[in-house]
Design an enzyme around this catalytic site. Structure first.
Site, PDB file in Angstrom:
ATOM      1  CE1 TYR A 129      53.572   4.401  40.581  1.00  0.00           C
ATOM      2  CE2 TYR A 129      53.118   6.715  40.967  1.00  0.00           C
ATOM      3  CZ  TYR A 129      53.340   5.664  40.100  1.00  0.00           C
ATOM      4  OH  TYR A 129      53.317   5.881  38.746  1.00  0.00           O
ATOM      5  CG  HIS A 278      53.972   2.553  34.382  1.00  0.00           C
ATOM      6  ND1 HIS A 278      53.627   2.320  35.693  1.00  0.00           N
ATOM      7  CD2 HIS A 278      54.099   3.901  34.282  1.00  0.00           C
ATOM      8  CE1 HIS A 278      53.572   3.468  36.353  1.00  0.00           C
ATOM      9  NE2 HIS A 278      53.850   4.449  35.511  1.00  0.00           N
ATOM     10  NE  ARG A 281      55.447   7.271  31.557  1.00  0.00           N
ATOM     11  CZ  ARG A 281      55.794   8.431  31.005  1.00  0.00           C
ATOM     12  NH1 ARG A 281      55.788   8.562  29.693  1.00  0.00           N
ATOM     13  NH2 ARG A 281      56.150   9.456  31.746  1.00  0.00           N
TER      14      ARG A 281
HETATM   15  C1  FMN Z   1      53.172  10.856  31.280  1.00  0.00           C
HETATM   16  C2  FMN Z   1      52.704   9.632  31.976  1.00  0.00           C
HETATM   17  C3  FMN Z   1      52.641   9.618  33.377  1.00  0.00           C
HETATM   18  C4  FMN Z   1      52.153   8.504  34.041  1.00  0.00           C
HETATM   19  N1  FMN Z   1      52.023   8.550  35.402  1.00  0.00           N
HETATM   20  C5  FMN Z   1      51.497   7.485  36.054  1.00  0.00           C
HETATM   21  C6  FMN Z   1      51.229   7.561  37.439  1.00  0.00           C
HETATM   22  O1  FMN Z   1      51.474   8.571  38.082  1.00  0.00           O
HETATM   23  N2  FMN Z   1      50.726   6.455  38.045  1.00  0.00           N
HETATM   24  C7  FMN Z   1      50.436   5.293  37.348  1.00  0.00           C
HETATM   25  O2  FMN Z   1      49.981   4.326  37.945  1.00  0.00           O
HETATM   26  N3  FMN Z   1      50.655   5.232  36.024  1.00  0.00           N
HETATM   27  C8  FMN Z   1      51.137   6.288  35.356  1.00  0.00           C
HETATM   28  N4  FMN Z   1      51.328   6.230  34.004  1.00  0.00           N
HETATM   29  C9  FMN Z   1      50.917   5.014  33.259  1.00  0.00           C
HETATM   30  C10 FMN Z   1      49.455   5.158  32.794  1.00  0.00           C
HETATM   31  O3  FMN Z   1      48.585   5.135  33.882  1.00  0.00           O
HETATM   32  C11 FMN Z   1      49.062   4.034  31.833  1.00  0.00           C
HETATM   33  O4  FMN Z   1      49.371   2.799  32.412  1.00  0.00           O
HETATM   34  C12 FMN Z   1      49.737   4.138  30.469  1.00  0.00           C
HETATM   35  O5  FMN Z   1      49.806   5.492  30.062  1.00  0.00           O
HETATM   36  C13 FMN Z   1      48.954   3.321  29.435  1.00  0.00           C
HETATM   37  O6  FMN Z   1      49.555   3.361  28.176  1.00  0.00           O
HETATM   38  P1  FMN Z   1      49.105   4.387  27.016  1.00  0.00           P
HETATM   39  O7  FMN Z   1      49.613   5.721  27.402  1.00  0.00           O
HETATM   40  O8  FMN Z   1      49.770   3.849  25.804  1.00  0.00           O
HETATM   41  O9  FMN Z   1      47.603   4.370  26.945  1.00  0.00           O
HETATM   42  C14 FMN Z   1      51.792   7.345  33.315  1.00  0.00           C
HETATM   43  C15 FMN Z   1      51.872   7.352  31.915  1.00  0.00           C
HETATM   44  C16 FMN Z   1      52.313   8.486  31.252  1.00  0.00           C
HETATM   45  C17 FMN Z   1      52.333   8.478  29.756  1.00  0.00           C
END
Ligand code: FMN
Length: 380
Positions: A129, A278, A281
């Site tokens: 990040y 994301h 999220r």
């Molecule tokens: C619990 C959690 C933590 C995540 N942490 C990060 C992270 O640290 N860095 C990042 O680039 N994306 C993060 N993401 C996003 C994921 O890399 C990804 O884009 C996303 O989970 C894809 O959707 P899906 O869970 O429906 O497959 C996170 C997602 C979740 C569910």
């Protein structure tokens, strides 16, 4: 319960994890509209059923950023995933290595990069990040280089974190001090297997990569506090030159969700993008990845490598994302659930399921090689 799909691992994760951890993984921002859209829209993508095409030999192999992979799939960065199983990121990286696909380590992982690479032979990908402290960022990039990471995913969709109601309701966020600790301790005590395996034996608990600048602090509030204080909302296209000046390997921008931004990414020389919201999220209410992927791939698909994630829960979903224009697909929650539900063996099993599902989906659409997957296999 024996899991037959990634969705079954979600149920196992729900049973095994303390509520604050399950909700952290499972949840999205605000009303979670986009979380639901990612899954629902992908489910709606209909493939053509084709027959009599000799599908006896199916090859899932492909190349991503100059490296062969057993299938066009990688594990997405998941912050704090290592809290789902003992030293969890090491276990997941091993499962990815066995499956012959890349593992991505988050900036905010529980295990530091050095611990993860010591556990595997294959190179991993590192996710970064934009952090206010540029000296620390430089240090992280140097560590990723020293660890021989084969690609850098630079996440650009979190200049500020989206608000996640579930984290407040579960006591993960917004419950500082002794009361919050008591709530989480109680939830852990109700899940003794996790409490023993991860809570006790999984120590030390800190933000592995970030521990050096946290000055010994390791509470959950310290994690969120650090993120709020250190993620840099001034991040702009100009900052990519800084990243590029240190990182000369493949650079992938994650969180590109608009054709114009994708063109800009190609123009500044990014090697790849991850079309991603994301996992729902961040900005709740944005369309699903399945919706945005075709116009973005059409805008830049021949200029850089387009990856995508969001709502992928099966090998059939992987084939759908490829048909919509992705060259590779990241699995997010699917592996976090499997890690919680079954540790390394769970992630390895989930990846076997995805592989088998891809083979069936390809056989029944009448194709045998990854390059054949494209809009032609979609019902329009
Ligand atoms: C619990 C959690 C933590 C995540 N942490 C990060 C992270 O640290 N860095 C990042 O680039 N994306 C993060 N993401 C996003 C994921 O890399 C990804 O884009 C996303 O989970 C894809 O959707 P899906 O869970 O429906 O497959 C996170 C997602 C979740 C569910």
């Amino acid at each position: 319960m024996k899991a037959a799909s990634a969705t079954d691992y979600r149920e196992l994760a729900r049973r095994r994890l303390p509520r604050f951890l399950f909700d952290y993984i499972d949840g999205g921002s605000y009303a979670e509209v986009t979380v639901r859209r990612n899954i629902a829209d992908l489910e709606q993508v209909a493939l053509r059923q084709r027959v009599l095409r000799d599908v006896s030999t199916i090859d899932l192999g492909t190349t991503l950023f100059g490296h062969s992979t057993a299938m066009p799939v990688a594990l997405a960065p998941i912050g704090l995933a290592g809290m789902s199983a003992r030293r969890g990121e090491v276990q997941a990286a091993r499962a990815a290595e066995t499956a012959g696909i890349p593992f991505t380590l988050s900036t905010v992982s529980a295990c530091p990069i050095e611990e993860v690479i010591a556990g595997v032979k294959a190179p991993i990908w590192f996710q970064l990040y934009m952090i206010r402290d540029r000296a620390f960022m430089r240090d992280l990039l140097e560590r990723a280089k020293a660890a021989r990471c084969s690609a850098l995913i630079f996440t650009v969709d979190m200049p500020v974190p989206g608000s996640r109601y579930r984290d407040y309701r579960s006591g993960l966020a917004g419950a500082p001090g002794i009361l919050g600790n008591m709530r989480r301790l109680w939830q852990a005590a109700c899940h003794p297997r996790w409490a023993w395996d991860v809570g006790l034996l999984g120590r030390p608990h800190n933000l592995g990569n970030v521990a050096p600048v946290l000055g010994g602090k390791s509470g959950i509030e310290d994690f969120f506090g650090w993120m709020r204080a250190n993620f840099d909302p001034t991040v702009s296209w100009a900052d990519l030159a800084f990243v590029r000046s240190i990182w000369d390997g493949p650079l992938i921008l994650k969180g590109i969700f608009d054709p114009e931004d994708a063109r800009e990414a190609a123009a500044i020389g990014a090697d790849g993008i991850v079309v991603s919201n994301h996992g729902g999220r961040q900005l709740d209410g944005v369309p699903s990845t399945a919706h945005m992927l075709p116009p973005i791939a059409a805008a830049v698909g021949d200029k850089l490598t387009v990856l995508a994630d969001g709502g992928v829960r099966s090998g059939l979903d992987v084939v759908r994302m490829l048909a919509l224009g992705a060259r590779g697909v990241l699995l997010g929650r699917a592996w976090a659930y499997a890690l919680a539900g079954g540790g390394q063996a769970g992630v390895a099993h989930m990846l076997q399921l995805v592989e088998a599902e891809m083979r069936v989906a390809m056989a029944l659409t009448g194709i045998t090689r990854i390059e054949q997957i494209g809009p032609d296999i979609l019902v329009r």
